[in-house]
Design a protein around this motif. Sequence first.
Motif, PDB file in Angstrom:
ATOM      1  N   HIS A  59     -30.228  -1.229  44.850  1.00  0.00           N
ATOM      2  CA  HIS A  59     -29.738  -2.938  44.901  1.00  0.00           C
ATOM      3  C   HIS A  59     -30.968  -3.143  46.671  1.00  0.00           C
ATOM      4  O   HIS A  59     -31.629  -4.318  46.538  1.00  0.00           O
ATOM      5  CB  HIS A  59     -28.734  -3.211  45.114  1.00  0.00           C
ATOM      6  CG  HIS A  59     -28.310  -3.325  45.704  1.00  0.00           C
ATOM      7  ND1 HIS A  59     -27.392  -1.481  46.348  1.00  0.00           N
ATOM      8  CD2 HIS A  59     -27.620  -3.536  47.391  1.00  0.00           C
ATOM      9  CE1 HIS A  59     -26.692  -1.241  47.773  1.00  0.00           C
ATOM     10  NE2 HIS A  59     -26.707  -2.836  48.038  1.00  0.00           N
ATOM     11  N   SER A  77     -35.283  -6.014  43.487  1.00  0.00           N
ATOM     12  CA  SER A  77     -36.047  -6.058  42.237  1.00  0.00           C
ATOM     13  C   SER A  77     -37.395  -5.745  41.150  1.00  0.00           C
ATOM     14  O   SER A  77     -37.351  -5.758  40.675  1.00  0.00           O
ATOM     15  CB  SER A  77     -35.208  -7.681  41.489  1.00  0.00           C
ATOM     16  OG  SER A  77     -36.405  -8.974  42.032  1.00  0.00           O
ATOM     17  N   ILE A 102     -29.816  -6.858  40.828  1.00  0.00           N
ATOM     18  CA  ILE A 102     -30.582  -5.988  41.886  1.00  0.00           C
ATOM     19  C   ILE A 102     -31.050  -8.190  42.718  1.00  0.00           C
ATOM     20  O   ILE A 102     -30.395  -8.444  43.580  1.00  0.00           O
ATOM     21  CB  ILE A 102     -31.950  -5.427  41.752  1.00  0.00           C
ATOM     22  CG1 ILE A 102     -31.256  -3.788  41.613  1.00  0.00           C
ATOM     23  CG2 ILE A 102     -32.383  -5.735  43.182  1.00  0.00           C
ATOM     24  CD1 ILE A 102     -32.310  -3.397  41.223  1.00  0.00           C
ATOM     25  N   HIS A 105     -28.027 -10.121  43.190  1.00  0.00           N
ATOM     26  CA  HIS A 105     -27.369  -9.537  44.297  1.00  0.00           C
ATOM     27  C   HIS A 105     -26.271 -10.594  46.129  1.00  0.00           C
ATOM     28  O   HIS A 105     -25.905  -9.967  46.297  1.00  0.00           O
ATOM     29  CB  HIS A 105     -26.858  -8.065  44.442  1.00  0.00           C
ATOM     30  CG  HIS A 105     -28.137  -7.599  45.016  1.00  0.00           C
ATOM     31  ND1 HIS A 105     -28.820  -7.063  45.496  1.00  0.00           N
ATOM     32  CD2 HIS A 105     -27.503  -6.851  46.842  1.00  0.00           C
ATOM     33  CE1 HIS A 105     -29.507  -6.404  46.900  1.00  0.00           C
ATOM     34  NE2 HIS A 105     -28.615  -6.597  47.654  1.00  0.00           N
ATOM     35  N   SER A 116     -24.557  -8.605  37.848  1.00  0.00           N
ATOM     36  CA  SER A 116     -24.655  -9.067  39.085  1.00  0.00           C
ATOM     37  C   SER A 116     -23.326  -9.167  39.511  1.00  0.00           C
ATOM     38  O   SER A 116     -23.582  -8.565  40.556  1.00  0.00           O
ATOM     39  CB  SER A 116     -25.361 -10.249  38.660  1.00  0.00           C
ATOM     40  OG  SER A 116     -26.352 -10.179  38.481  1.00  0.00           O
ATOM     41  N   LEU A 119     -22.265  -5.715  41.093  1.00  0.00           N
ATOM     42  CA  LEU A 119     -22.654  -5.176  42.213  1.00  0.00           C
ATOM     43  C   LEU A 119     -22.498  -5.717  43.040  1.00  0.00           C
ATOM     44  O   LEU A 119     -22.647  -5.195  44.331  1.00  0.00           O
ATOM     45  CB  LEU A 119     -25.042  -5.492  41.812  1.00  0.00           C
ATOM     46  CG  LEU A 119     -25.417  -4.821  42.940  1.00  0.00           C
ATOM     47  CD1 LEU A 119     -24.770  -3.190  42.571  1.00  0.00           C
ATOM     48  CD2 LEU A 119     -27.193  -5.237  42.491  1.00  0.00           C
ATOM     49  N   ASP A 123     -20.991  -4.657  46.448  1.00  0.00           N
ATOM     50  CA  ASP A 123     -21.944  -4.588  47.910  1.00  0.00           C
ATOM     51  C   ASP A 123     -21.483  -4.800  48.675  1.00  0.00           C
ATOM     52  O   ASP A 123     -21.130  -4.094  50.262  1.00  0.00           O
ATOM     53  CB  ASP A 123     -23.335  -5.074  47.637  1.00  0.00           C
ATOM     54  CG  ASP A 123     -24.047  -5.438  48.379  1.00  0.00           C
ATOM     55  OD1 ASP A 123     -23.995  -4.605  49.248  1.00  0.00           O
ATOM     56  OD2 ASP A 123     -24.975  -6.377  48.362  1.00  0.00           O
TER      57      ASP A 123
END
Length: 152
Positions: A59, A77, A102, A105, A116, A119, A123
Amino acid sequence: MKRYIEIEKLVYQEIEKNCFGNKKRNGYRHLFGVSQLCRLYSTHFQLDQGLCAIMGLLHDYSVYKNNTSFNHAVLSSELAEKLLKETLLFDEKEIEIIVEAIKNHSTKNKRHDRYSELLKMCDVVDSYLHEPEMILDHDRKYYLEKWRKLDE
């Protein structure tokens, strides 16, 4: 698991080649931390565990490959898409899922697909776990609360 190990090797190589000191330490901690959180929570959201682990691992890939966080979600990405295609280990749909998550995110103020959203949550959680005193904006608080509710 074989696919994850192959991607992990490539990420190790990039971090070793491009990062030093705290940048290297932070790269390992954050990329692998988010990856493991994605793997852990993927089952809760009924998502593919392997794809989730790989999207977590990649990511912020451009941050550590290019040594800048400028436009890192889009650049990561793009790098991920190229890398995943070159391995010949993923089909188009799998690549699309990983790349889309990615790319999305960093846009914490909008809601996207389930991969998404996972993620984004992982994160934020990884960053919070390593810096619990950090100041969170409204959007990051949303993901932290979403995570906290998983244990209820």
